[in-house]
Design a protein around this motif. Structure first.
Motif, short mmCIF file in Angstrom:
data_model
loop_
_atom_site.label_atom_id
_atom_site.label_comp_id
_atom_site.label_asym_id
_atom_site.label_seq_id
_atom_site.Cartn_x
_atom_site.Cartn_y
_atom_site.Cartn_z
N GLY A 1 3.20 -16.43 -5.00
CA GLY A 1 4.43 -15.67 -4.98
C GLY A 1 4.26 -14.31 -5.62
O GLY A 1 3.16 -13.92 -6.03
N PRO A 2 5.35 -13.56 -5.71
CA PRO A 2 5.28 -12.20 -6.27
C PRO A 2 4.93 -12.21 -7.75
O PRO A 2 5.14 -13.20 -8.46
N ALA B 1 2.13 5.29 -1.90
CA ALA B 1 1.74 5.19 -0.49
C ALA B 1 0.22 5.19 -0.34
O ALA B 1 -0.34 4.42 0.45
N ALA B 2 -0.46 6.04 -1.10
CA ALA B 2 -1.92 6.16 -0.98
C ALA B 2 -2.60 4.87 -1.43
O ALA B 2 -3.56 4.41 -0.79
N ALA B 3 -2.12 4.29 -2.53
CA ALA B 3 -2.73 3.05 -3.03
C ALA B 3 -2.53 1.90 -2.04
O ALA B 3 -3.46 1.12 -1.79
N ALA B 4 -1.32 1.80 -1.49
CA ALA B 4 -1.05 0.72 -0.53
C ALA B 4 -1.90 0.88 0.72
O ALA B 4 -2.47 -0.10 1.24
N ARG C 1 -0.81 -9.38 1.14
CA ARG C 1 -0.72 -8.18 1.98
C ARG C 1 0.72 -7.76 2.23
O ARG C 1 1.03 -6.57 2.36
N GLY C 2 1.60 -8.75 2.33
CA GLY C 2 3.00 -8.42 2.57
C GLY C 2 3.58 -7.52 1.48
O GLY C 2 4.37 -6.62 1.76
N TYR C 3 3.19 -7.79 0.24
CA TYR C 3 3.67 -6.97 -0.87
C TYR C 3 3.22 -5.52 -0.68
O TYR C 3 4.01 -4.58 -0.85
N TRP C 4 1.96 -5.34 -0.31
CA TRP C 4 1.42 -3.98 -0.19
C TRP C 4 1.92 -3.30 1.09
O TRP C 4 2.11 -2.08 1.11
#
Length: 362
Positions: free
Chosen positions: A130-131, A291-294, A343-346
């Motif tokens: 989970g998160p 945005a760049a990190a993701a 991956r969903g988090y990112w």
């Protein structure tokens, strides 16, 4: 920005690559696994002696005071050899948390020892699937109660930086109120633990609201590590198909094999450019970092997943054996894909950073 390393960074990469190539051959990794070693302690000490562990720690605390791209160069080389060291836990996460959220006294107490490698730290945020919310712990009157799992490298760490809701706490791990239990880990070179706190003494870091930024910065370094591992997969696959003969021809002469290798190379170059940009943003454009990190994390994990699996495929049946070297990177790829959140988090982080969009973080 220039999508290339400076001469100094290239020299740093060469130094790190030379040391690691000499100290971490694949047979050495097998001996560590066979001996159920927690880590490669001699290599860690040598990394500290050469200053690599203090790359982005301020000079006044015994580090080199370099930037995120410099640290990324080291992470990339560690990923290339699948090194069995707690670099991500101790330096990328814990040391960065103390440097950014800690008091001057906390920084002075811990950062010099982390930079030298004298002390190893771990970063405890996960509480099962989970998160990464840190809601399962209670903190009152300087005492911490609850559990964290899985926590990478907790077996060799002396101190943990623990997420408690939106705050971070420092906890010594050798006190009576702390119990560490080793868990099964798919990557045998990066052991994970469950840490139970039963009224353990803890000290809050005064900085608040920094956890998303810390995770973004860690994602950048994880992207560099994944790029290095993916490059190693491509080199391994290329070396094998050049040597392997099939039906009187080199395996590398078959068009399907060329397509596989070309697709691996394209994915790696995309991930590398995203990692370089994210490393630059971490030091020069913090507003662009989320945005760049993701983007760097998502592209690097995808590139490594593809490279690790295609490397297995081109090796055929032998690639799935312990005696072959492919499994080191497949195992590390599976770990890197989840160690900072799914991956969903990112993907949601990337969408949230775009103008006019608002994703729901799961």
């Amino acid at each position: 920005m220039d999508f290339d390393l400076s001469d100094e960074q290239k020299m740093l990469a060469e130094q790190a690559r030379g040391l690691l190539a000499e100290r971490t051959p694949y047979d050495h990794l097998r001996r560590l696994i066979d001996g159920q070693a927690e880590w490669d302690e001699p290599l860690w000490r040598e990394l500290g002696e050469m200053g690599f562990l203090g790359a982005n720690i301020p000079e006044r605390f015994g580090g080199l005071g370099l930037g995120e791209l410099d640290l990324g160069v080291i992470a990339q080389e560690l990923g290339r050899v699948n090194a069995a060291v707690p670099f991500s836990s101790s330096i990328v996460l814990a040391a960065d948390a103390i440097a950014r959220a800690g008091s001057e006294a906390q920084q002075a107490a811990w950062l010099p020892r982390l930079a030298s490698g004298e002390v190893v730290a771990c970063f405890a945020s996960a509480e099962g699937p989970g998160p990464l919310l840190g809601q399962g712990l209670s903190f009152a009157d300087g005492k911490l109660t609850g559990s964290k799992h899985p926590v990478a490298d907790a077996g060799v760490a002396s101190v943990a930086v623990v997420q408690v809701g939106g705050s971070l706490a420092l906890v010594a791990l050798d006190q009576p109120g702390v119990t560490r239990t080793r868990l099964d880990s798919f990557d045998q070179l990066r052991p994970h633990y469950r840490i139970d706190f039963a009224g353990a003494e803890a000290e809050l870091l005064p900085g608040r609201g920094l956890i998303p930024t810390l995770l973004d910065r860690a994602a950048v370094q994880g992207a560099f590590e994944a790029v290095g591992a993916a490059e190693a997969c491509l080199a391994m696959a290329l070396g094998y198909v050049k040597d392997r003969q099939m039906f009187g021809r080199s395996l590398s002469s078959y068009q399907a094999i060329k397509h596989k290798l070309a697709d691996m190379a394209v994915g790696i170059e995309l991930a590398k450019s995203n990692a370089y940009y994210a490393g630059w943003a971490a030091g020069h454009a913090p507003d662009e970092l989320p945005a760049a990190a993701a983007a760097a994390r998502l592209s690097a994990i995808k590139a490594l997943e593809f490279a690790a699996r295609e490397n297995l495929q081109v090796h055929g049946g032998i690639g799935y054996t312990f005696e072959a070297n492919c499994h080191f990177y497949y195992r590390r790829e599976r770990l890197l894909a989840v160690n900072l959140g799914p991956r969903g988090y990112w993907a949601d982080r990337l969408l949230d950073a775009q103008p006019g969009t608002q994703a729901k973080v799961a």
